[in-house]
Design a protein around this motif. Structure first.
Motif, PDB file in Angstrom:
ATOM      1  N   MET A   1       7.475  24.433  11.220  1.00 43.47           N
ATOM      2  CA  MET A   1       7.090  23.445  10.231  1.00 43.47           C
ATOM      3  C   MET A   1       8.270  23.117   9.315  1.00 43.47           C
ATOM      4  SD  MET A   1       4.379  21.831   9.857  1.00 43.47           S
ATOM      5  CE  MET A   1       4.037  20.482   8.842  1.00 43.47           C
ATOM      6  N   GLU A   2       9.030  24.139   8.977  1.00 41.06           N
ATOM      7  CA  GLU A   2      10.186  23.901   8.107  1.00 41.06           C
ATOM      8  C   GLU A   2      11.186  22.950   8.759  1.00 41.06           C
ATOM      9  OE1 GLU A   2       8.823  26.875   8.503  1.00 41.06           O
ATOM     10  OE2 GLU A   2       8.367  27.576   6.493  1.00 41.06           O
ATOM     11  N   ALA A   3      11.468  23.161  10.043  1.00 43.77           N
ATOM     12  CA  ALA A   3      12.422  22.295  10.743  1.00 43.77           C
ATOM     13  C   ALA A   3      11.911  20.859  10.811  1.00 43.77           C
ATOM     14  CB  ALA A   3      12.687  22.837  12.148  1.00 43.77           C
ATOM     15  N   LEU A   4      10.632  20.707  11.047  1.00 41.98           N
ATOM     16  CA  LEU A   4      10.043  19.378  11.102  1.00 41.98           C
ATOM     17  C   LEU A   4      10.156  18.679   9.748  1.00 41.98           C
ATOM     18  CD1 LEU A   4       8.371  17.272  12.666  1.00 41.98           C
ATOM     19  CD2 LEU A   4       6.344  18.461  11.859  1.00 41.98           C
ATOM     20  N   ASN A   5       9.807  19.388   8.674  1.00 40.67           N
ATOM     21  CA  ASN A   5       9.916  18.805   7.334  1.00 40.67           C
ATOM     22  C   ASN A   5      11.364  18.490   6.979  1.00 40.67           C
ATOM     23  OD1 ASN A   5       7.251  18.563   6.554  1.00 40.67           O
ATOM     24  ND2 ASN A   5       7.153  20.633   5.744  1.00 40.67           N
ATOM     25  N   ALA A   6      12.279  19.394   7.293  1.00 37.98           N
ATOM     26  CA  ALA A   6      13.690  19.159   6.981  1.00 37.98           C
ATOM     27  C   ALA A   6      14.202  17.916   7.715  1.00 37.98           C
ATOM     28  CB  ALA A   6      14.525  20.385   7.347  1.00 37.98           C
ATOM     29  N   ALA A   7      13.855  17.771   8.990  1.00 34.26           N
ATOM     30  CA  ALA A   7      14.287  16.599   9.759  1.00 34.26           C
ATOM     31  C   ALA A   7      13.682  15.324   9.193  1.00 34.26           C
ATOM     32  CB  ALA A   7      13.904  16.773  11.228  1.00 34.26           C
ATOM     33  N   ALA A   8      12.402  15.388   8.827  1.00 38.36           N
ATOM     34  CA  ALA A   8      11.739  14.208   8.259  1.00 38.36           C
ATOM     35  C   ALA A   8      12.380  13.824   6.929  1.00 38.36           C
ATOM     36  CB  ALA A   8      10.250  14.492   8.073  1.00 38.36           C
ATOM     37  N   MET A   9      12.692  14.818   6.089  1.00 36.16           N
ATOM     38  CA  MET A   9      13.318  14.532   4.798  1.00 36.16           C
ATOM     39  C   MET A   9      14.704  13.934   4.979  1.00 36.16           C
ATOM     40  SD  MET A   9      12.268  17.621   2.286  1.00 36.16           S
ATOM     41  CE  MET A   9      10.996  18.667   2.927  1.00 36.16           C
ATOM     42  N   GLU A  10      15.464  14.463   5.909  1.00 35.48           N
ATOM     43  CA  GLU A  10      16.796  13.905   6.182  1.00 35.48           C
ATOM     44  C   GLU A  10      16.689  12.454   6.625  1.00 35.48           C
ATOM     45  OE1 GLU A  10      19.084  16.256   8.922  1.00 35.48           O
ATOM     46  OE2 GLU A  10      18.765  18.082   7.746  1.00 35.48           O
ATOM     47  N   ARG A  11      15.748  12.181   7.515  1.00 38.83           N
ATOM     48  CA  ARG A  11      15.575  10.820   8.032  1.00 38.83           C
ATOM     49  C   ARG A  11      15.142   9.869   6.920  1.00 38.83           C
ATOM     50  NH1 ARG A  11      15.158   7.945  12.930  1.00 38.83           N
ATOM     51  NH2 ARG A  11      14.977   5.806  12.190  1.00 38.83           N
ATOM     52  N   MET A  12      14.170  10.297   6.119  1.00 40.95           N
ATOM     53  CA  MET A  12      13.687   9.442   5.030  1.00 40.95           C
ATOM     54  C   MET A  12      14.782   9.180   4.017  1.00 40.95           C
ATOM     55  SD  MET A  12       9.781  10.618   4.363  1.00 40.95           S
ATOM     56  CE  MET A  12       9.502  12.089   5.316  1.00 40.95           C
ATOM     57  N   SER A  13      15.575  10.196   3.735  1.00 42.74           N
ATOM     58  CA  SER A  13      16.683  10.028   2.797  1.00 42.74           C
ATOM     59  C   SER A  13      17.703   9.040   3.353  1.00 42.74           C
ATOM     60  CB  SER A  13      17.327  11.383   2.520  1.00 42.74           C
ATOM     61  OG  SER A  13      18.362  11.248   1.593  1.00 42.74           O
ATOM     62  N   ALA A  14      18.007   9.187   4.635  1.00 46.64           N
ATOM     63  CA  ALA A  14      18.956   8.267   5.271  1.00 46.64           C
ATOM     64  C   ALA A  14      18.431   6.838   5.282  1.00 46.64           C
ATOM     65  CB  ALA A  14      19.251   8.725   6.700  1.00 46.64           C
ATOM     66  N   ASP A  15      17.112   6.684   5.341  1.00 43.06           N
ATOM     67  CA  ASP A  15      16.489   5.362   5.335  1.00 43.06           C
ATOM     68  C   ASP A  15      16.321   4.812   3.926  1.00 43.06           C
ATOM     69  OD1 ASP A  15      16.366   5.414   8.080  1.00 43.06           O
ATOM     70  OD2 ASP A  15      14.219   5.884   8.184  1.00 43.06           O
ATOM     71  N   GLY A  16      16.754   5.582   2.901  1.00 48.05           N
ATOM     72  CA  GLY A  16      16.714   5.102   1.529  1.00 48.05           C
ATOM     73  C   GLY A  16      15.475   5.479   0.730  1.00 48.05           C
ATOM     74  N   ALA A  17      14.651   6.356   1.271  1.00 52.25           N
ATOM     75  CA  ALA A  17      13.457   6.777   0.524  1.00 52.25           C
ATOM     76  C   ALA A  17      13.890   7.519  -0.736  1.00 52.25           C
ATOM     77  CB  ALA A  17      12.570   7.664   1.384  1.00 52.25           C
ATOM     78  N   GLY A  18      13.280   7.168  -1.845  1.00 55.65           N
ATOM     79  CA  GLY A  18      13.630   7.789  -3.117  1.00 55.65           C
ATOM     80  C   GLY A  18      12.930   9.114  -3.363  1.00 55.65           C
ATOM     81  N   TRP A  19      11.784   9.309  -2.713  1.00 51.99           N
ATOM     82  CA  TRP A  19      11.035  10.551  -2.937  1.00 51.99           C
ATOM     83  C   TRP A  19      10.028  10.758  -1.815  1.00 51.99           C
ATOM     84  CZ3 TRP A  19       5.756  10.034  -3.764  1.00 51.99           C
ATOM     85  CH2 TRP A  19       5.310   8.757  -4.086  1.00 51.99           C
ATOM     86  N   LEU A  20       9.522  11.971  -1.746  1.00 53.27           N
ATOM     87  CA  LEU A  20       8.506  12.360  -0.772  1.00 53.27           C
ATOM     88  C   LEU A  20       7.408  13.106  -1.502  1.00 53.27           C
ATOM     89  CD1 LEU A  20       7.496  12.925   2.182  1.00 53.27           C
ATOM     90  CD2 LEU A  20       8.871  15.004   2.073  1.00 53.27           C
ATOM     91  N   HIS A  21       6.185  12.761  -1.228  1.00 49.76           N
ATOM     92  CA  HIS A  21       5.037  13.416  -1.855  1.00 49.76           C
ATOM     93  C   HIS A  21       4.367  14.290  -0.803  1.00 49.76           C
ATOM     94  CE1 HIS A  21       1.213  14.026  -3.862  1.00 49.76           C
ATOM     95  NE2 HIS A  21       1.687  13.422  -4.942  1.00 49.76           N
TER      96      HIS A  21
END
Length: 101
Positions: A1-21
């Motif tokens: 689960m940690e790897a999945l969340n880390a990958a998702a956060m990296e992708r969202m950050s790269a796409d310009g997402a300002g935050w994750l809830h």
């Protein structure tokens, strides 16, 4: 689960997402400073009792611990509102909505 969340956060950050809830974690972070003057005393007691002793019903503490390990920048209180007094049906719906039952 940690790897999945880390990958998702990296992708969202790269796409310009300002935050994750990570979503609502019910029955946690309860404190008098967040209590509203119009709150039902009975409902407040029930929720606090569930927060202290309801781990078998809903694993809120474990969820909160998992979310905190990601070092959130902001933690905001979330509120529950009822029109009028909260009846048993409304409390049951709350428990179902939070998947506590």
């Amino acid at each position: 689960m940690e790897a999945l969340n880390a990958a998702a956060m990296e992708r969202m950050s790269a796409d310009g997402a300002g935050w994750l809830h990570f979503g609502f974690t019910p029955f946690t972070g309860l404190s008098d400073e967040h209590e509203l003057p119009c709150a039902s005393r009975t409902f407040t007691r029930c929720v606090r009792l569930l927060a202290r002793h309801g781990e078998r019903i809903y694993p809120a503490a474990a969820q909160l611990e998992y979310k905190r390990k990601w070092a959130p920048h902001v933690v905001l209180p979330e509120y529950i509102a009822f029109q009028g007094r909260p009846g048993l049906a409304a409390v049951w719906q709350l428990l179902r909505a939070t998947r506590a039952v």
